[in-house]
Scaffold this active site. Sequence first.
Site, PDB file in Angstrom:
ATOM      1  N   CYS A 123      -8.743  47.119 -32.236  1.00 29.59           N
ATOM      2  CA  CYS A 123      -8.961  46.827 -30.725  1.00 29.59           C
ATOM      3  C   CYS A 123      -9.547  47.479 -29.759  1.00 29.59           C
ATOM      4  CB  CYS A 123      -7.739  46.018 -30.750  1.00 29.59           C
ATOM      5  SG  CYS A 123      -7.845  44.786 -29.647  1.00 29.59           S
ATOM      6  N   ASP A 124      -9.609  46.484 -28.103  1.00 28.48           N
ATOM      7  CA  ASP A 124     -10.642  47.610 -27.553  1.00 28.48           C
ATOM      8  C   ASP A 124      -9.992  48.472 -26.691  1.00 28.48           C
ATOM      9  OD1 ASP A 124     -11.179  44.448 -27.492  1.00 28.48           O
ATOM     10  OD2 ASP A 124     -11.406  44.508 -24.765  1.00 28.48           O
ATOM     11  N   LYS A 125      -8.376  49.132 -26.394  1.00 28.59           N
ATOM     12  CA  LYS A 125      -7.692  50.658 -25.617  1.00 28.59           C
ATOM     13  C   LYS A 125      -7.572  51.084 -26.740  1.00 28.59           C
ATOM     14  CE  LYS A 125      -9.101  47.559 -22.653  1.00 28.59           C
ATOM     15  NZ  LYS A 125      -8.874  46.078 -23.748  1.00 28.59           N
ATOM     16  N   SER A 473     -13.003  40.787 -19.391  1.00 28.16           N
ATOM     17  CA  SER A 473     -13.554  41.268 -20.454  1.00 28.16           C
ATOM     18  C   SER A 473     -14.710  41.271 -21.125  1.00 28.16           C
ATOM     19  CB  SER A 473     -12.898  39.896 -21.343  1.00 28.16           C
ATOM     20  OG  SER A 473     -13.286  39.812 -22.530  1.00 28.16           O
TER      21      SER A 473
END
Length: 558
Positions: A123-125, A473
Amino acid sequence: MTLNRYSSILTQDPTQPAAQAMLYGIGLTEEKLNQPFVGIASMGYDGNTCNMHLNHLSALIKKEVNRNDMVGLIFNTIGISDGITNGTEGMRYSLVSRELIADSIESVVAGHYYDALIAVPGCDKNMPGSLIAMGRLNRPSIMVYGGTIAPGKYHDKELNIVSAFEALGEKIAGKIEEEEYKSIIKNACPGAGACGGMYTANTMAIAIEALGMSLPYSSSNPALSHEKINECESIAFYVHNLLQKNICPKDIMTFDAFENAITVLIALGGSTNAVLHIIAMAHSVGITITQDDFQRISNKTPLIADFKPGGNYLMQNLHQHGGLPAVLKYLVRKGLLHDDCLTVTGNTLAENLKNIEEINFETQNIIKQIEEPIKTSGHIQILYGNLAEKGSVAKITGKEGVFFKGPARVFNGEKELIRGIEAKKITSGDVVVIRYVGPKGGPGMPEMLKPTSAIIGAGLGKSVALITDGRFSGGTHGFVVGHITPEAFDGGTIALVEDNDSIEIDISKNRIELLVSERELDKRKKNRIQPVLNINQGVLLKYAKCVTDASKGCITDE
């Protein structure tokens, strides 16, 4: 050649019997204690599609590491799902998790004297957190991206995570019934993998591949593909090569390499979150990247990719047409990348791309030719003005126009905005202001995907602008400006905006202005009451006390 530069401090020192006893206790032999230790940082957990398969990939990697005369040691760190937390108080933990991931990886690898690091994020982070740790540690390191999700399907329409968010706005606006709303939600995410468009996860994956810190194709190999399995099984060879040559992140993560990363994410329409993350990643290796570097590169880099959220395609579609290496080769030929940068293969970018076929413009419509781009300059624009004295970040793909002026509709937080949409307080031509959601004010600088998706779903996406001291986002599209600095909690001008004030956003001049006199603003400053931090213990309080502003990448170790 010594490959166990760090682990030998524990395994070869006769005055470290307790450490050696524990290592024998986990099943290592005397032979294994002479081999290099490779930490495998898995961000796998059961709770979301982006990360649900990462422990499996990590196990494959460990097996091959052990077969190649190294000791693979899996450890886990956290992940916070943006898709799950968006629109809730939990979203405040998302950006914070980047620091927790970096800190935990650094702590395990340094504390246990591992010689190399393989990070397996989804995921993103997860990804910038991994890279920040790699930069701080400066030991041979590779990132293996968990891969993108396949598209969902409903009535022959392709779906993705943003489809679920936008369905909420459509339901509020009365455009769809409950049954269709539920069906979209149930079919948006068909299995493992990160959100499918050019949202933040895929943005960071392409940026990190262009940076040289993951293998070719890592960013575009889908999560559930033979290619992703093959990638995992090949990692041992490359990490052993890095150990032999002692190639470390600071050798790869150079200023030119960061320019490559920024160029690629701008050319492919990447998320504004990358501005925060790349500034922070560069800081970890002692390199200064600023918001203005993004503007400089955006001025000369056309937008050539038709990816969602603003376009039509998903990352899996690019995989079917040569993946990211085909795009990189094209950008190199056009003189937009530094092809002499070193990568984790041990070769330069040019050497990696030598036998790669270029993107074929006859067989696909995802990537456009530079001579016929979607937009002649980049979509990421850095705006300054009395509303953003230290800067702000806009995402303008060209479909929204380049100028917006309208009356402010002010909301202290996204919950107020959702109630405002339900009460029909927002009308065409408004500039929606969401404030007190910055790094300190949140705390945690939550994303505003639920509000933007609700606005689009309600049919207002093309007729209003939205500005915030929070983040957006990668799934956000529309006329939006985020990262406004100074944030409202710190007394930035955004804290002084009132309903019906006129706000002007001029992308062509890179300006964002509150059209209120200095005299009136001074009066409002004097009357402003500083809010109390809305947290009194725990990790959010720690974060609020040490985080820098968005212009500095929201780092916590300055």
